[in-house]
Design an enzyme around this catalytic site. Structure first.
Site, PDB file in Angstrom:
ATOM      1  N   GLU A 173     -18.692  -8.249  36.101  1.00  0.00           N
ATOM      2  CA  GLU A 173     -18.662  -6.872  36.593  1.00  0.00           C
ATOM      3  C   GLU A 173     -17.217  -6.415  36.454  1.00  0.00           C
ATOM      4  O   GLU A 173     -16.318  -7.032  37.034  1.00  0.00           O
ATOM      5  CB  GLU A 173     -19.037  -6.814  38.074  1.00  0.00           C
TER       6      GLU A 173
ATOM      7  N   ASP B 115     -15.088   1.803  47.858  1.00  0.00           N
ATOM      8  CA  ASP B 115     -14.271   0.595  47.872  1.00  0.00           C
ATOM      9  C   ASP B 115     -13.390   0.493  49.105  1.00  0.00           C
ATOM     10  O   ASP B 115     -12.854   1.489  49.593  1.00  0.00           O
ATOM     11  CB  ASP B 115     -13.394   0.542  46.612  1.00  0.00           C
TER      12      ASP B 115
ATOM     13  N   TYR C 123     -28.377  -4.175  42.361  1.00  0.00           N
ATOM     14  CA  TYR C 123     -27.186  -4.588  43.102  1.00  0.00           C
ATOM     15  C   TYR C 123     -27.442  -4.274  44.573  1.00  0.00           C
ATOM     16  O   TYR C 123     -27.388  -3.117  44.979  1.00  0.00           O
ATOM     17  CB  TYR C 123     -25.990  -3.798  42.567  1.00  0.00           C
TER      18      TYR C 123
END
Lengths: 391, 274
Positions: free
Chosen positions: B50, B61, B176
Site C-alpha cells: 500500500e 490520517d 479495507y
C-alpha cells in the site's frame, strides 16, 4: 442519503466511509426538524428570547452622507454572542440534543463560531470542545477567553498554517473517532452535505428579516446586498432573502489580504479552481498537484482556501458576484464606521463595508446598499492597534 | 482488470496463509530511502504493497502519516515524481499487487481518466481514495475500469448492510476494513463491532477483507485473523520505524520487523504465536 447536496457541480459528500453513517443520521434529523413544529418553536423561542432576534436594520446616516449612497446595516453584531454564528449554533445544538449526542465539537477561525458553540453547549448542558489554529488563538485572544469562561475546552491546532483550514482538519479527525457520541457543529455553509443546506437554513433568518424590514421602511428593495465571504454563511444567510428579486444585486466580498496580485490573500472565488476539500467540491486555492495553498487575511474568519459550494454555484450562474477588499481597506472601514457611527465592526464584516465605500462612489447618489454587519469588532481591537497605528 | 490481487489472494489461500500488507508514503523521507524501504518490504516476502501519495490535508490520517506527508510535499516531491517512483517499484517485482492510497483532490486535479491511466501505466493494481465514499464512486468507476485498476473501498464498524451492498457493487481487489473509528495510527484497541463487521462483509462480498488502522504487532495481526480477516495492513508503525531508526541499522531493523509480520501470516491461530 436522501440527497447528495449538489449546487450545480459544487457540493456533494466526500468524506471517509466512517463518517457517512453520521452524515446520513444528521441529514435525517435535519429533514425532520425543519418540518417539526415543536422543534421550530423551540428554536424560534431561543432566537427571540435568548439571542435577541430580530436584529435591527439600521440606516447609517453619517456614513451615507460621507459616502453618497444610502448605507443600511443589518445588525447581526447585536445578536447575542456578537455575530450571526449564534443562529446556526443554536439550531445545530438543538439537533444534536434531538439525536442524543452528548458532546459537541466545533472549529473556529475568528472565534465567533467557537463562542456561539460554547454558549449553546452551556445553555443545553452539552460538553463542548473547540479546535482553533494557534495563529488564530493569538490574534483573537478575547474570544479564546470567552470560550473558556463559557466552559468549552479549546484545543490549539499546530499543523500547517495553524488557521481555520487546519482547525477543520482536526475537528474532522476528532469526529471520525468520536462519531457515535459527538456532533460536529460546523460553523459555516461549507463541508459535506447536509452542512451547506443546513447552515443556510439556520442563517436564512437574516435575509428574511432584512428584506421585510427594508421593504417596510423604504417601500422598495435595496439595489445592492453586500456580505463578506469566508466560508460564506453570513452571505448565504442574507442573500437567500433576495434570491427571488433579480433586480437586487448580490455581492460577496472576499479578503484580498495584501493584494490579489500577491500570494497573500484568500480570494477563492476570484482566484481559485475547482477542487475537493473538507467533504465538498467547490473552488479551491491549490497548486498544480492539487495541494491546498495557505491563505492569508488579517481577518481570521475569512482566512480559508475554499468556500461554501453554493457561492461557487451562484458565481457560476451569475446570480451573485464576488469582489475583494484588502487588509488596509478593511482596517480603514473598521476605523471609519467606529468614528462615524459609533459601531465597531468585526474585521470580517469590515471587508463588506470597505467595498460598500468603493461601490458608493460609482453607484451614485440615492442608491440603497444593504450590508450584513455580521459581527462586532471588540475581538479585533488589539490586532488593529498592533497592526496599524496607535489610536 | 489486472489479476495480481486475485492471483495473490488465491495463492495465499492455497498455502493456508493470510496477507500482510505494509504501507509507506511515496517519496518519504526521500526517493532513494523510500525505494530502499519498499525493496526491503518485497525482499521480506510481504503479500502486497500500500503506497500513499502525500496530500496537504489528509483528514483520514493521524499525526505520524500527516507529518510524513507534509515533509514529502515540503521536499518538492510531486505527483509526477510519485508516478515515476511507482514505475521503478513495479520493475522490481512484476507480481506483487500494488495499491495506491490518495485523496480525491489530487485525482481531480490530475484529471480522473488521466490519473487512472497513468497509475495503470506505472503498474498500480488498485486505488483507494480516502475521501470518496461509494455515493460518489460513479465519478471514478468508469475510469478505473477502463484503466483496469481496481477500486478499493474502506468499510468501517459503522458500515451497515445497505451500505455494504453499495460498496460491493464497485469494490475490487480487497475490502479495507478499519479496525476502529478514527484516523491512522498505532493503537492497542480495536472496535467492539469489528468482528460483526467482518461477518457482515463476508456475507455480502467474496472479496478478501484486510484490516488496517492501528495494527502494528504480529499479535494484533493474529487477533484480526482470528476474527476472520484475510489480511492485516500496517502503516504508521513502519513510518515510525523509518523515522526513528539510525540509517545504518534501518534495513536490518525493517527486515526483522517485516519478517516477523510475514511469519505470523503462516500461523493463523493466536495460540500458535504464543
Amino acid at each position: 442519503m436522501k440527497s447528495t447536496g449538489f449546487f450545480g457541480g459544487f457540493g456533494g459528500v466526500y468524506v471517509p466511509e466512517t463518517l457517512m453513517p453520521a452524515l446520513e443520521e444528521l441529514e435525517e434529523a435535519f429533514l425532520q426538524a425543519k418540518e417539526d413544529s415543536v422543534f421550530l418553536a423551540k428554536y424560534n423561542d431561543l432566537l427571540h428570547n435568548y439571542a435577541g432576534r430580530p436584529t435591527p436594520l439600521y440606516r447609517a446616516a453619517n456614513l451615507s452622507q460621507r459616502w453618497g449612497a444610502n448605507i443600511w446595516l443589518k445588525r447581526e453584531d447585536l445578536l447575542h454572542g456578537g455575530a450571526h454564528k449564534t443562529n446556526n449554533a443554536l439550531g445545530q445544538a438543538l439537533l444534536a440534543r434531538a439525536m442524543g449526542k452528548t458532546r459537541l465539537i466545533a472549529e473556529t477561525g475568528a472565534g465567533q463560531h467557537g463562542v456561539a458553540a460554547a454558549m449553546s453547549g452551556a445553555l443545553l448542558g452539552i460538553k463542548t470542545e473547540v479546535y482553533m489554529g494557534e495563529v488564530d488563538m493569538l490574534r483573537q485572544q478575547p474570544n479564546v477567553l470567552r470560550m473558556r469562561l463559557l466552559g468549552a475546552e479549546v484545543h490549539p491546532v499546530t499543523t500547517g498554517g495553524r488557521t481555520l483550514k487546519e482547525a477543520i482538519n482536526e475537528a474532522l479527525r476528532d469526529w471520525v473517532s468520536s462519531v457515535r457520541t459527538t456532533h460536529y457543529m460546523l460553523g459555516t455553509a461549507a463541508g459535506p452535505h447536509p452542512f451547506p443546506a443546513m447552515v443556510k437554513f439556520f442563517q436564512q433568518i437574516i435575509g428574511c428579516e432584512a428584506r421585510e424590514q427594508f421593504s417596510q421602511r423604504c417601500a422598495c428593495l435595496p439595489d445592492y446586498v453586500l456580505a463578506c465571504i469566508g466560508g460564506g454563511s453570513n452571505a448565504v444567510g442574507i442573500f437567500s432573502g433576495f434570491f427571488n428579486d433579480p433586480q437586487v444585486k448580490l455581492i460577496g466580498v472576499e479578503p484580498a489580504g495584501k493584494g490579489l496580485e500577491t500570494e497573500h490573500h484568500g480570494a477563492v472565488l476570484q482566484k481559485g479552481s475547482p477542487g475537493c476539500l473538507h467533504g465538498m467540491k467547490s473552488l479551491l486555492l491549490q497548486d498544480g498537484d492539487g495541494q491546498v495553498l495557505e491563505t492569508y487575511s488579517i481577518a481570521a474568519g475569512l482566512d480559508y482556501p475554499s468556500v461554501g459550494p453554493e457561492h461557487a454555484y451562484l458565481q457560476s450562474t451569475g446570480q451573485a458576484s464576488y469582489v475583494a477588499a484588502t487588509d488596509s481597506e478593511a482596517i480603514g472601514a473598521y476605523v471609519e464606521l467606529s468614528r462615524s457611527e459609533g459601531i465597531i465592526p468585526a474585521l470580517e464584516s469590515a471587508h463588506a463595508l470597505a467595498y460598500a465605500k468603493r461601490l458608493s462612489s460609482c453607484a451614485g447618489h440615492g442608491k440603497h446598499i444593504l450590508i450584513n454587519l455580521s459581527g462586532r469588532g471588540d475581538k479585533d481591537l488589539q490586532q488593529v492597534i498592533d497592526n496599524v497605528q496607535p489610536l | 482488470m489486472s489479476n495480481r490481487y486475485s492471483n495473490r489472494f488465491a495463492q495465499l489461500e492455497k498455502q493456508g496463509r493470510k496477507a500482510f500488507i505494509p504501507f509507506t508514503m511515496l517519496g518519504w523521507p526521500n526517493r532513494k530511502s523510500c525505494l530502499a524501504t519498499v525493496a526491503t518490504m518485497i525482499d521480506s516476502g510481504v503479500s502486497a504493497l500500500e503506497l500513499g501519495m502525500a496530500f496537504s490535508d489528509p483528514v483520514a490520517d493521524g499525526p505520524v502519516i500527516q507529518r510524513a506527508a507534509s515533509e514529502t510535499i515540503a521536499s518538492g516531491f510531486t505527483v509526477a515524481d510519485a508516478f515515476d517512483l511507482l514505475k521503478e517499484i513495479r520493475s522490481i517485482d512484476q507480481d506483487i499487487p500494488i495499491g495506491l492510497l490518495v485523496y480525491y483532490n489530487m485525482v481531480l486535479r490530475y484529471g480522473i481518466t488521466d490519473f487512472f491511466t497513468q497509475a495503470h501505466n506505472c503498474g498500480v493494481d488498485g486505488i483507494l481514495i480516502a475521501d470518496l465514499p461509494p455515493e460518489a464512486a460513479s465519478e471514478t468507476y468508469p475510469a478505473a475500469r477502463a484503466a483496469a485498476v481496481e477500486s478499493i473501498f474502506i468499510v468501517s464498524p459503522l458500515t451497515l448492510p445497505d451500505r455494504l451492498d453499495t460498496i460491493a457493487k464497485y469494490a475490487g481487489g480487497f475490502l479495507y476494513a478499519v479496525s476502529r473509528l478514527g484516523t491512522t495510527g498505532v493503537e492497542e484497541r480495536y472496535d467492539r463491532e469489528l468482528e460483526a463487521l467482518i461477518s457482515r462483509v463476508k456475507a455480502t462480498s467474496t472479496l478478501p477483507v484486510c484490516v488496517g488502522f492501528g495494527i502494528s504487532t504480529a499479535k494484533q495481526a493474529q487477533q484480526m485473523f482470528a476474527l476472520g480477516a484475510d489480511g492485516a495492513i500496517t502503516g504508521s508503525k513502519i513510518v515510525d520505524l523509518v523515522r526513528n531508526t539510525p540509517e545504518h541499522l534501518l534495513t536490518t531493523c525493517l527486515q526483522e520487523y517485516l519478517t516477523t509480520m510475514v511469519r505470523c501470516t503462516y500461523m493463523t491461530s493466536p495460540a500458535a504465536q504464543a
